[in-house]
Design a protein around this motif. Structure first.
Motif, PDB file in Angstrom:
ATOM      1  N   THR A  59       0.836  -1.195   0.000  1.00  0.00           N
ATOM      2  CA  THR A  59       0.000   0.000   0.000  1.00  0.00           C
ATOM      3  C   THR A  59       0.873   1.247   0.000  1.00  0.00           C
ATOM      4  O   THR A  59       2.031   1.223   0.420  1.00  0.00           O
ATOM      5  CB  THR A  59      -0.920   0.031   1.233  1.00  0.00           C
ATOM      6  OG1 THR A  59      -0.120   0.080   2.420  1.00  0.00           O
ATOM      7  CG2 THR A  59      -1.803  -1.202   1.283  1.00  0.00           C
ATOM      8  N   SER A  61      -0.540   5.483   0.161  1.00  0.00           N
ATOM      9  CA  SER A  61      -1.145   6.423   1.108  1.00  0.00           C
ATOM     10  C   SER A  61      -2.461   5.918   1.680  1.00  0.00           C
ATOM     11  O   SER A  61      -2.928   6.409   2.696  1.00  0.00           O
ATOM     12  CB  SER A  61      -1.370   7.765   0.415  1.00  0.00           C
ATOM     13  OG  SER A  61      -2.209   7.597  -0.718  1.00  0.00           O
ATOM     14  N   THR A  62      -3.087   4.945   1.025  1.00  0.00           N
ATOM     15  CA  THR A  62      -4.379   4.442   1.488  1.00  0.00           C
ATOM     16  C   THR A  62      -4.368   2.926   1.520  1.00  0.00           C
ATOM     17  O   THR A  62      -3.649   2.285   0.757  1.00  0.00           O
ATOM     18  CB  THR A  62      -5.519   4.936   0.578  1.00  0.00           C
ATOM     19  OG1 THR A  62      -6.763   4.434   1.066  1.00  0.00           O
ATOM     20  CG2 THR A  62      -5.326   4.465  -0.856  1.00  0.00           C
ATOM     21  N   THR A  63      -5.166   2.366   2.411  1.00  0.00           N
ATOM     22  CA  THR A  63      -5.230   0.907   2.541  1.00  0.00           C
ATOM     23  C   THR A  63      -6.572   0.359   2.092  1.00  0.00           C
ATOM     24  O   THR A  63      -6.651  -0.752   1.560  1.00  0.00           O
ATOM     25  CB  THR A  63      -4.973   0.490   4.008  1.00  0.00           C
ATOM     26  OG1 THR A  63      -3.727   1.033   4.428  1.00  0.00           O
ATOM     27  CG2 THR A  63      -4.932  -1.017   4.147  1.00  0.00           C
ATOM     28  N   THR A  98     -14.997   6.733  -1.386  1.00  0.00           N
ATOM     29  CA  THR A  98     -14.719   7.909  -0.571  1.00  0.00           C
ATOM     30  C   THR A  98     -15.051   7.589   0.875  1.00  0.00           C
ATOM     31  O   THR A  98     -15.844   6.687   1.161  1.00  0.00           O
ATOM     32  CB  THR A  98     -15.546   9.122  -1.030  1.00  0.00           C
ATOM     33  OG1 THR A  98     -16.941   8.800  -0.933  1.00  0.00           O
ATOM     34  CG2 THR A  98     -15.209   9.501  -2.450  1.00  0.00           C
ATOM     35  N   GLU A 147     -11.090   3.314  11.072  1.00  0.00           N
ATOM     36  CA  GLU A 147     -11.623   4.598  10.599  1.00  0.00           C
ATOM     37  C   GLU A 147     -12.920   4.415   9.808  1.00  0.00           C
ATOM     38  O   GLU A 147     -13.544   5.393   9.396  1.00  0.00           O
ATOM     39  CB  GLU A 147     -10.595   5.326   9.723  1.00  0.00           C
ATOM     40  CG  GLU A 147     -10.240   4.642   8.417  1.00  0.00           C
ATOM     41  CD  GLU A 147      -9.053   3.684   8.552  1.00  0.00           C
ATOM     42  OE1 GLU A 147      -8.433   3.379   7.511  1.00  0.00           O
ATOM     43  OE2 GLU A 147      -8.780   3.249   9.684  1.00  0.00           O
TER      44      GLU A 147
END
Length: 386
Positions: A59, A61-63, A98, A147
């Motif tokens: 990965t 910046s994002t997972t 998103t 998150e």
């Protein structure tokens, strides 16, 4: 040559700009982002339950996005060899993902709805169950991250809903979380349940004829003795289907002339597989399960195993878990009289037991026969799938 004072600031700025440009040409570029190995979990299925797979992916910046992409690619060859499957069709892509607060919004390509009508009002109960499982895989995979606690799932422009396991009615389309897949706090009044209604039995035969038919089926092991009551119905129809399957006849459940002729000539089925003297043999192509005790068949029962996309794996297994009212989390449906013998694959009662393989990998058993199979399949009982 005369130079005005007004031009000096311009010259200074020009010199500084040229110097900065020259410095930039020789400067070392900023290092690119480095991928890192990230452990994740993917929610696939095995039979009627989840099979959670641990993976490590690269990965940046994002997972969340690469994790969903890994889910959509499906199980690896090695995972498939462990009987791990997916209900999500091939070719599904993420159109948009998103995150707003702790809620994700994920739009998937139209392939996600393959075989399922976009409008909830147009879906059958079986299509609802299939969609529930697909949504469950996506929701559970996304909400592994702290998150993200819920998600809205869209496909082909439709915001998808889940058939609520608590009310068995369609919920308003909107945000879904793991709580929507939990087992209802109040179980059904009766053990038996299922999304479909059994096909109506053929017109009843005269009592004497029906009793003779039932007695012959009982003599051969297709009916228990207490089912010989002269009232041919669903249970007798299922027994006739098991007999027809074993004899290689068309399975329509009707004891016509050819079936009755075969009945007079037939003998009790004999075990064909290998194993201990007490075991269950499942013949996928025939749609018959043999309950074997002391090396002899005590019952032959019509069943339906896994369909073409999710076949029941062949091999020898042992019953390891039994649940009177098992709950299928991904499919959001009760599996009464469940005896698990391979991952999430079990014998269980089901309302629709057709004359062909049709399940998600489990072995469906007609409602009248389910308690008997449940009692026979004690923990440790060998199951041979052929």
């Amino acid at each position: 040559m005369f130079k005005s004072r007004a031009t000096r600031p311009f010259v200074v700025l020009l010199v500084l700009a040229l110097a900065a440009a020259a410095a930039a040409v020789g400067a070392t570029p900023a290092p690119a982002a480095t991928a890192k190995a990230t452990p994740i979990k993917l929610w696939f299925t095995g039979g009627e339950q989840f099979s959670v797979v641990d993976r490590t992916i690269q990965t940046l910046s994002t997972t969340a996005l690469p994790t969903v992409n890994a889910l959509l690619r499906g199980p690896t060859t090695q995972e498939k060899a462990r009987n791990i499957a997916t209900q999500i069709p091939d070719g599904v892509k993420v159109v948009r993902l998103t995150i707003d607060g702790k809620a994700a919004v994920i739009e998937l390509s139209p392939a996600f709805l393959k075989g399922v009508p976009p409008a909830a009002a147009d879906r059958t109960a079986a299509q609802e169950i299939t969609l529930n499982a697909r949504l469950g895989q996506v929701i559970y995979t996304l909400t592994q991250f702290k998150e993200i606690t819920s998600a809205k799932v869209l496909s082909d422009g439709h915001l998808l809903s889940l058939q609520s396991p608590k009310t068995q009615t369609k919920t308003a389309a909107g945000t879904l979380g793991r709580k929507d897949f939990t087992k209802p706090s109040t179980p059904p009044a009766t053990v038996g349940s299922g999304p479909a209604t059994p096909a109506p039995a053929p017109a009843p035969a005269p009592a004497a004829t029906a009793r003779q038919l039932q007695q012959r089926l009982a003599d051969l092991g297709y009916l228990p003795a207490d089912a010989v009551d002269g009232k041919a119905g669903y249970r007798t129809t299922q027994a006739v289907m098991a007999f027809q399957a074993w004899q290689g006849l068309d399975r329509d459940g009707v004891a016509g002339p050819l079936t009755r002729q075969k009945l007079q000539q037939a003998s009790r089925p004999k075990p064909g597989g290998r194993g201990p003297s007490r075991r269950i043999e499942v013949y996928r192509a025939k749609g018959v399960a043999l309950l074997i005790s002391s090396g002899k068949v005590v019952r032959a029962i019509h069943v339906s195993s896994g369909g073409p996309a999710t076949p029941t794996p062949t091999g020898s297994y042992k019953v390891f878990r039994k649940e009177l009212r098992s709950w299928s989390v991904p499919f959001s449906v009760y599996l009464p009289y469940a005896s698990y013998f391979n991952n999430g694959i079990a014998f269980h009662e089901y309302a629709d037991v057709p004359a062909f393989p049709a399940s998600h990998g489990c072995v469906r058993v007609p409602a009248p026969e389910a308690p008997g199979v449940y009692a026979f399949a004690s923990n440790g009982t060998t199951v041979v799938v052929i």
